[in-house]
Design a protein around this motif. Structure first.
Motif, short mmCIF file in Angstrom:
data_model
loop_
_atom_site.label_atom_id
_atom_site.label_comp_id
_atom_site.label_asym_id
_atom_site.label_seq_id
_atom_site.Cartn_x
_atom_site.Cartn_y
_atom_site.Cartn_z
N ASP A 94 17.14 -5.76 -2.72
CA ASP A 94 15.94 -5.68 -1.90
C ASP A 94 14.85 -4.89 -2.63
OD1 ASP A 94 16.97 -3.16 -1.83
OD2 ASP A 94 16.99 -2.97 0.35
N PHE A 95 15.06 -4.69 -3.96
CA PHE A 95 14.13 -3.99 -4.84
C PHE A 95 14.07 -2.49 -4.57
CE2 PHE A 95 11.70 -8.24 -4.68
CZ PHE A 95 12.54 -8.79 -5.63
N SER A 96 15.05 -1.96 -3.85
CA SER A 96 15.09 -0.53 -3.58
C SER A 96 15.73 0.20 -4.76
CB SER A 96 15.91 -0.26 -2.32
OG SER A 96 17.27 -0.61 -2.54
N ASP A 97 15.60 1.54 -4.76
CA ASP A 97 16.25 2.34 -5.80
C ASP A 97 17.77 2.18 -5.74
OD1 ASP A 97 13.81 3.27 -6.70
OD2 ASP A 97 13.90 5.15 -5.56
N HIS A 131 17.32 -12.14 -4.80
CA HIS A 131 16.52 -11.56 -3.71
C HIS A 131 16.21 -12.64 -2.69
CE1 HIS A 131 13.61 -9.16 -1.56
NE2 HIS A 131 12.70 -10.11 -1.71
N ALA A 132 16.59 -12.38 -1.46
CA ALA A 132 16.33 -13.31 -0.37
C ALA A 132 15.07 -12.87 0.38
CB ALA A 132 17.52 -13.36 0.59
N TYR A 133 14.21 -13.83 0.69
CA TYR A 133 12.99 -13.51 1.42
C TYR A 133 12.74 -14.58 2.48
CZ TYR A 133 10.53 -17.21 -1.13
OH TYR A 133 10.14 -18.43 -1.63
N THR A 141 16.80 -13.92 -12.79
CA THR A 141 16.37 -13.60 -11.43
C THR A 141 16.30 -14.85 -10.57
OG1 THR A 141 14.02 -13.76 -12.00
CG2 THR A 141 15.09 -11.60 -12.22
N HIS A 142 16.58 -14.65 -9.28
CA HIS A 142 16.55 -15.75 -8.32
C HIS A 142 15.84 -15.29 -7.06
CE1 HIS A 142 19.65 -17.79 -10.76
NE2 HIS A 142 20.19 -16.59 -10.87
N MET A 143 14.77 -15.98 -6.68
CA MET A 143 14.09 -15.73 -5.42
C MET A 143 14.56 -16.81 -4.45
SD MET A 143 11.81 -13.15 -5.70
CE MET A 143 10.34 -13.53 -4.78
N ALA A 144 15.41 -16.43 -3.51
CA ALA A 144 16.04 -17.39 -2.62
C ALA A 144 15.42 -17.30 -1.23
CB ALA A 144 17.54 -17.12 -2.54
N TYR A 145 14.91 -18.42 -0.75
CA TYR A 145 14.28 -18.41 0.57
C TYR A 145 15.31 -18.66 1.67
CZ TYR A 145 11.16 -19.41 4.44
OH TYR A 145 10.52 -19.37 5.65
N GLY A 146 15.24 -17.82 2.71
CA GLY A 146 16.12 -18.00 3.85
C GLY A 146 16.80 -16.72 4.27
N ALA A 147 17.64 -16.82 5.29
CA ALA A 147 18.40 -15.67 5.77
C ALA A 147 19.35 -15.19 4.68
CB ALA A 147 19.19 -16.04 7.03
#
Length: 271
Positions: free
Chosen positions: A141-144, A166-168, A210-216
């Motif tokens: 989630d891009f957090s530390d 990363h899911a968004y 890297t993978h930007m995955a759309y959805g829950a």
């Protein structure tokens, strides 16, 4: 001697996969393996030679180079967490308590306690270990905390491919169906991803896809796992408030429970 891999067993068949994976990891990573068993409650201690024979009997090769560690405790999870700390374990390997069906795993109280209280990364083994981990997916989630999980996974598995997932989603998607809104959300998330990557060391980014995955979260990450053939999923979690308040949110618990592949939970490194 390097920090060992601690694998827990109660001599039951459901722990065989965890034991086999720990032995494979020990060979792959050049780490000693400690097989831990908790003698629960007030049970009488089995005679030393007989206990060692029981442990040897649960190994795929009875002559395997494995150290044994036995301890007493009314709560198995508490005893295992303490044993891992005492042995300065590099990771704790455990099996699931049982599963009702494919994709519906029951972790059990011992696994749950170690996840929430153990200092070392916890590997929950679900699959039979036919080969070393080659592709590692790190949910982020891009957090530390997710950054720390990525770096520690990279250090533990220096030869494996790394996949940052990363899911968004579009907020209030039911009211915002325009594709333009989805594109705007993607662009915003991509900028955060770029900033996240800029804060990583070059040896890690060189191995990283890297993978930007759309959805829950569970579904989106599951799709990437299936498409890319990822064989180990890594999750980061808060240390202070326990795994049930994982940085990825409550869905992380569902992801750990339902993911069909082996899953490692990494708490922040102790300062």
């Amino acid at each position: 001697m390097s920090e060992p891999i601690l694998v827990a067993t109660d001599f039951g068949a459901r722990n065989d996969r965890a034991v086999d994976r720990a032995l494979q990891l020990g060979h792959q990573l050049g780490r000693p393996v400690v097989l831990g068993h908790v003698i629960a409650g007030q049970a009488k201690e089995v005679e030393g030679q007989a206990l060692h024979a029981m442990v040897r009997g649960c190994l795929p090769d009875p002559d395997a180079a494995v150290d044994f560690a036995f301890c007493h405790g009314s709560k198995v999870g508490v005893a295992l967490a303490a044993l891992a700390q005492d042995r300065r374990a590099a990771m704790i390997v455990m099996g699931v308590a049982r599963f009702h069906s494919i994709g519906d795993y029951v972790l059990g109280t011992a696994v749950d306690h170690v996840l929430r209280n153990g200092d070392a990364p916890v590997l929950v083994v679900k699959q039979r270990p036919h080969s070393p981990y080659r592709k590692i997916g790190v949910a982020s989630d891009f957090s530390d905390i997710s950054r720390d999980a990525l770096l520690r996974a990279a250090a533990l598995f220096p030869e494996a491919e790394l996949h940052l997932i990363h899911a968004y989603r579009v907020p209030f998607a039911g009211w915002q169906k325009a594709e333009q809104v989805k594109d705007q959300v993607y662009e915003a998330e991509a900028k955060v991803l770029d900033a996240f990557l800029a804060n990583l060391p070059m040896p890690v980014t060189a191995r990283l896809t890297t993978h930007m995955a759309y959805g829950a979260l569970p579904k989106a990450i599951g799709q990437v796992i299936a498409e890319k053939g990822i064989d180990l999923l890594v999750l980061g979690s808060h240390g202070e408030s326990g795994f049930r308040h994982a940085t990825l949110g409550s869905q992380a618990i569902e992801l750990l429970r339902t993911s069909a592949i082996d899953t490692m939970v990494i708490r922040p490194a102790q300062k």
